[in-house]
Design an enzyme around this catalytic site. Structure first.
Site, PDB file in Angstrom:
ATOM      1  N   ARG A  28       0.413 -59.590  10.099  1.00 20.51           N
ATOM      2  CA  ARG A  28       0.046 -61.002  10.256  1.00 20.51           C
ATOM      3  C   ARG A  28       0.990 -61.703  11.227  1.00 20.51           C
ATOM      4  O   ARG A  28       0.633 -62.691  11.854  1.00 20.51           O
ATOM      5  CB  ARG A  28       0.069 -61.679   8.877  1.00 20.51           C
ATOM      6  N   HIS A  67      10.130 -55.483  -3.898  1.00 21.45           N
ATOM      7  CA  HIS A  67      10.230 -56.709  -3.103  1.00 21.45           C
ATOM      8  C   HIS A  67      11.075 -57.738  -3.853  1.00 21.45           C
ATOM      9  O   HIS A  67      10.988 -57.853  -5.082  1.00 21.45           O
ATOM     10  CB  HIS A  67       8.836 -57.286  -2.817  1.00 21.45           C
TER      11      HIS A  67
HETATM   12  N1  PCA Z   1       9.912 -57.763   4.326  1.00 18.20           N
HETATM   13  C1  PCA Z   1       8.805 -57.462   5.203  1.00 18.20           C
HETATM   14  C2  PCA Z   1       9.356 -56.521   6.226  1.00 18.20           C
HETATM   15  C3  PCA Z   1      10.820 -56.521   6.062  1.00 18.20           C
HETATM   16  C4  PCA Z   1      11.069 -57.254   4.818  1.00 18.20           C
HETATM   17  O1  PCA Z   1      12.176 -57.405   4.298  1.00 18.20           O
HETATM   18  C5  PCA Z   1       7.601 -56.920   4.450  1.00 18.20           C
HETATM   19  O2  PCA Z   1       7.407 -57.274   3.277  1.00 18.20           O
HETATM   20  O3  PCA Z   1       6.850 -56.146   5.017  1.00 18.20           O
END
Ligand code: PCA
Length: 219
Positions: free
Chosen positions: A90, A165
């Site tokens: 995106r 994440h």
């Molecule tokens: N988050 C991005 C790429 C690097 C990061 O820390 C992602 O969620 O793809």
């Protein structure tokens, strides 16, 4: 001694920080009961992240891999369930590339599941006072690319590997353009990641399967 690899990303999208690297860097060299941590930073560049990842896997030959990334808007320690074989960016990566609907690995399976005990990880984090949940999508940007390539490279090797994440840092959230987003202080993120590694090591050492804990979403 188990070898643990923790990866984090450089900042991207015009940011000067990335919580995933703050956390990974803080854990580098950590010795847990029976395990040693090595942390490596990955570029947020589609064309560069995988060569660095491959080299890192070959050099360190880890037993456990916890790859980390920033996910603005997430409010907890977000344990990814599945990596998909597509890049659909995106925004541009740090080299200006923005692939659309390109496979991560041409001809390879559509998806791989995390081989971390994701439910046990969520349960263990919550037990330690850290909000955590299972996420059903790691997106289609560089994090998913790395997660997919990681699972593809290690498929069938018995390594426990997966992706998590993390929320923004407060400094990032304070300057964020647009809606107010949740954040966790770096110290709390680091403590959560440390707890996560403790859970993963114990699980690996005891040879346990994952636990049955609801982690789904209705839609
Ligand atoms: N988050 C991005 C790429 C690097 C990061 O820390 C992602 O969620 O793809």
């Amino acid at each position: 001694m188990l070898r643990i690899l923790v990866t984090g990303f450089e900042p991207f999208g015009g940011q000067s920080l990335n919580p995933s690297w703050q956390v990974a860097h803080a854990l580098n060299g950590l010795t847990l009961k029976g395990a040693q941590v090595v942390s490596v930073q990955l570029p947020c560049v589609f064309a560069q992240a995988l060569p660095v990842l491959q080299l890192t896997l070959a050099q360190h030959r880890p037993d456990i891999v916890m790859a980390l990334g920033q996910a603005e808007g997430r409010c907890d320690f977000s344990v990814e369930r599945v990596a998909i074989n597509v890049m659909d960016a995106r925004i541009a990566d740090n080299a200006g590339a923005q692939p659309i609907d390109v496979p991560v690995v041409a001809g390879a399976p559509a998806a791989y599941f995390s081989t971390l005990p994701i439910k046990a990880l969520v349960a263990g984090l919550r037990a330690g006072g850290f909000p955590a949940s299972v996420s059903q999508s790691a997106g289609t940007f560089v994090c998913n690319q790395v997660f997919y390539a990681l699972q593809h490279a290690l498929a069938g090797q018995g390594v426990h590997s997966g992706f998590v994440h993390l929320p923004l840092l407060p400094e990032q959230a304070a300057n964020w353009k647009g809606p107010t987003l949740p954040s966790w202080p770096a110290s709390f993120q680091i403590a959560a990641a440390r707890q996560a590694l403790t859970v993963l090591v114990a699980h690996r050492q005891q040879g346990l399967g994952d636990v049955a804990l609801g982690g789904g979403t209705l839609n």
